[in-house]
Design a protein around this motif. Structure first.
Motif, PDB file in Angstrom:
ATOM      1  N   ASN A 154      -7.507  -4.367   4.323  1.00  0.00           N
ATOM      2  CA  ASN A 154      -6.911  -4.480   2.994  1.00  0.00           C
ATOM      3  C   ASN A 154      -7.378  -5.778   2.348  1.00  0.00           C
ATOM      4  O   ASN A 154      -6.690  -6.788   2.376  1.00  0.00           O
ATOM      5  CB  ASN A 154      -5.388  -4.437   3.072  1.00  0.00           C
ATOM      6  N   ILE A 179       0.829  -1.205   0.000  1.00  0.00           N
ATOM      7  CA  ILE A 179       0.000   0.000   0.000  1.00  0.00           C
ATOM      8  C   ILE A 179       0.863   1.255   0.000  1.00  0.00           C
ATOM      9  O   ILE A 179       0.598   2.207  -0.745  1.00  0.00           O
ATOM     10  CB  ILE A 179      -0.955  -0.012   1.205  1.00  0.00           C
ATOM     11  N   ILE A 187      -6.413   1.861  -0.942  1.00  0.00           N
ATOM     12  CA  ILE A 187      -5.791   3.125  -1.354  1.00  0.00           C
ATOM     13  C   ILE A 187      -6.806   4.266  -1.247  1.00  0.00           C
ATOM     14  O   ILE A 187      -6.498   5.353  -0.743  1.00  0.00           O
ATOM     15  CB  ILE A 187      -5.267   3.034  -2.797  1.00  0.00           C
ATOM     16  N   LYS A 188      -8.033   4.018  -1.699  1.00  0.00           N
ATOM     17  CA  LYS A 188      -9.083   5.045  -1.622  1.00  0.00           C
ATOM     18  C   LYS A 188      -9.359   5.429  -0.172  1.00  0.00           C
ATOM     19  O   LYS A 188      -9.554   6.606   0.143  1.00  0.00           O
ATOM     20  CB  LYS A 188     -10.364   4.551  -2.281  1.00  0.00           C
ATOM     21  N   ASP A 224      -9.165  -5.402  -0.888  1.00  0.00           N
ATOM     22  CA  ASP A 224      -8.947  -4.986  -2.266  1.00  0.00           C
ATOM     23  C   ASP A 224      -7.992  -3.794  -2.251  1.00  0.00           C
ATOM     24  O   ASP A 224      -8.247  -2.805  -1.553  1.00  0.00           O
ATOM     25  CB  ASP A 224     -10.271  -4.597  -2.922  1.00  0.00           C
ATOM     26  N   LEU A 225      -6.890  -3.877  -3.002  1.00  0.00           N
ATOM     27  CA  LEU A 225      -5.853  -2.846  -2.959  1.00  0.00           C
ATOM     28  C   LEU A 225      -6.396  -1.474  -3.324  1.00  0.00           C
ATOM     29  O   LEU A 225      -6.112  -0.483  -2.639  1.00  0.00           O
ATOM     30  CB  LEU A 225      -4.696  -3.223  -3.891  1.00  0.00           C
ATOM     31  N   ASN A 226      -7.189  -1.390  -4.371  1.00  0.00           N
ATOM     32  CA  ASN A 226      -7.716  -0.091  -4.798  1.00  0.00           C
ATOM     33  C   ASN A 226      -8.633   0.518  -3.747  1.00  0.00           C
ATOM     34  O   ASN A 226      -8.612   1.734  -3.525  1.00  0.00           O
ATOM     35  CB  ASN A 226      -8.458  -0.241  -6.130  1.00  0.00           C
ATOM     36  N   ASP A 227      -9.423  -0.329  -3.100  1.00  0.00           N
ATOM     37  CA  ASP A 227     -10.305   0.172  -2.035  1.00  0.00           C
ATOM     38  C   ASP A 227      -9.483   0.671  -0.845  1.00  0.00           C
ATOM     39  O   ASP A 227      -9.818   1.697  -0.233  1.00  0.00           O
ATOM     40  CB  ASP A 227     -11.254  -0.935  -1.566  1.00  0.00           C
ATOM     41  N   GLU A 284       2.324   1.732  -3.457  1.00  0.00           N
ATOM     42  CA  GLU A 284       1.309   2.148  -4.420  1.00  0.00           C
ATOM     43  C   GLU A 284       0.941   3.615  -4.251  1.00  0.00           C
ATOM     44  O   GLU A 284       0.726   4.327  -5.233  1.00  0.00           O
ATOM     45  CB  GLU A 284       0.063   1.274  -4.280  1.00  0.00           C
ATOM     46  N   ARG A 311       1.379   6.162  -7.310  1.00  0.00           N
ATOM     47  CA  ARG A 311       0.195   6.751  -7.942  1.00  0.00           C
ATOM     48  C   ARG A 311       0.058   8.247  -7.733  1.00  0.00           C
ATOM     49  O   ARG A 311      -0.547   8.943  -8.547  1.00  0.00           O
ATOM     50  CB  ARG A 311      -1.072   6.068  -7.409  1.00  0.00           C
TER      51      ARG A 311
END
Length: 209
Positions: free
Chosen positions: A166, A19, A173-174, A168-171, A22, A26
């Protein structure tokens, strides 16, 4: 200071390192804090990028001059977070990530009240165990020891500002971005604290603790 100090910790196999990487990859306004250490430089490591490599005398001078936000000694070497590097990045408007253990995180919070402490957990005890096994890095006994360490880590986690799942990685990060922007749902945070309690309970039952 326009930047935020984000302290990231987590249970084994919670994916906190991924995380952190990322976030930096990003978003241009996230940077990873660079630690100072007295250990020898390894092949390929660059001073000022991987670590600030200093002598033992220099490190102890930094301690005496209150130049470190936190520090610890591990296997006869010092590791610590230089205060100036962090403050300079914050003043530049960067969000600084400290990926450190719980004891260091709580020390940071005592001297830097604005720090945001985020603790990552997997969705359940089964997922944690499966992730540890799938890494294929340790013996079964070592994996069990990491799982039992969760019972200790969970006590520290209760002192964090946020607990994030954690799955889902995208969730995930959000969720971090929402926290930095003060948009994170407090009810969701309360539910995640309860989820950590469930993980602890399941581990205790399986390990007969």
């Amino acid at each position: 200071m326009s930047g935020k100090l984000l302290v990231i910790s987590g249970l084994s196999a919670a994916g906190k390192g991924t995380i952190a990487k990322e976030l930096i990859s990003r978003y241009n306004d996230f940077v990873l804090s660079i630690s100072a250490t007295t250990r020898d430089k390894r092949a390929g490591e660059v001073d000022g990028k991987d670590y600030f490599f200093v002598t033992k005398d220099k490190f102890e001078e930094m301690i005496n001059n209150s130049e470190l936000l936190e520090y610890a000694k591990y296997v006869n070497n010092y590791y610590g977070t230089p205060k100036k590097y962090v403050l300079d990045r914050l003043n530049e408007g960067k969000n600084v990530i400290l990926e450190i253990e719980m004891q260091g995180a709580l020390k940071i919070k005592k001297i830097f009240n604005e720090a945001i402490l985020v603790f990552f957990i997997p969705k359940d005890a089964k997922t944690q165990k499966e992730r540890l096994i799938s890494r294929n890095r340790e013996t079964l006994e070592q994996i069990k020891e990491r799982i039992r360490q969760t019972l200790i880590d969970a006590v520290y986690a209760k002192h964090y500002d946020y607990i994030l799942v954690n799955e889902d990685l995208n969730d995930a990060i959000k969720d971090v971005i929402d926290i930095v922007n003060s948009n994170y749902n407090k009810d969701k945070n309360a539910n995640n604290y309860k989820l950590l309690d469930k993980i602890v309970l399941d581990i205790k039952e399986e390990e007969n603790v």
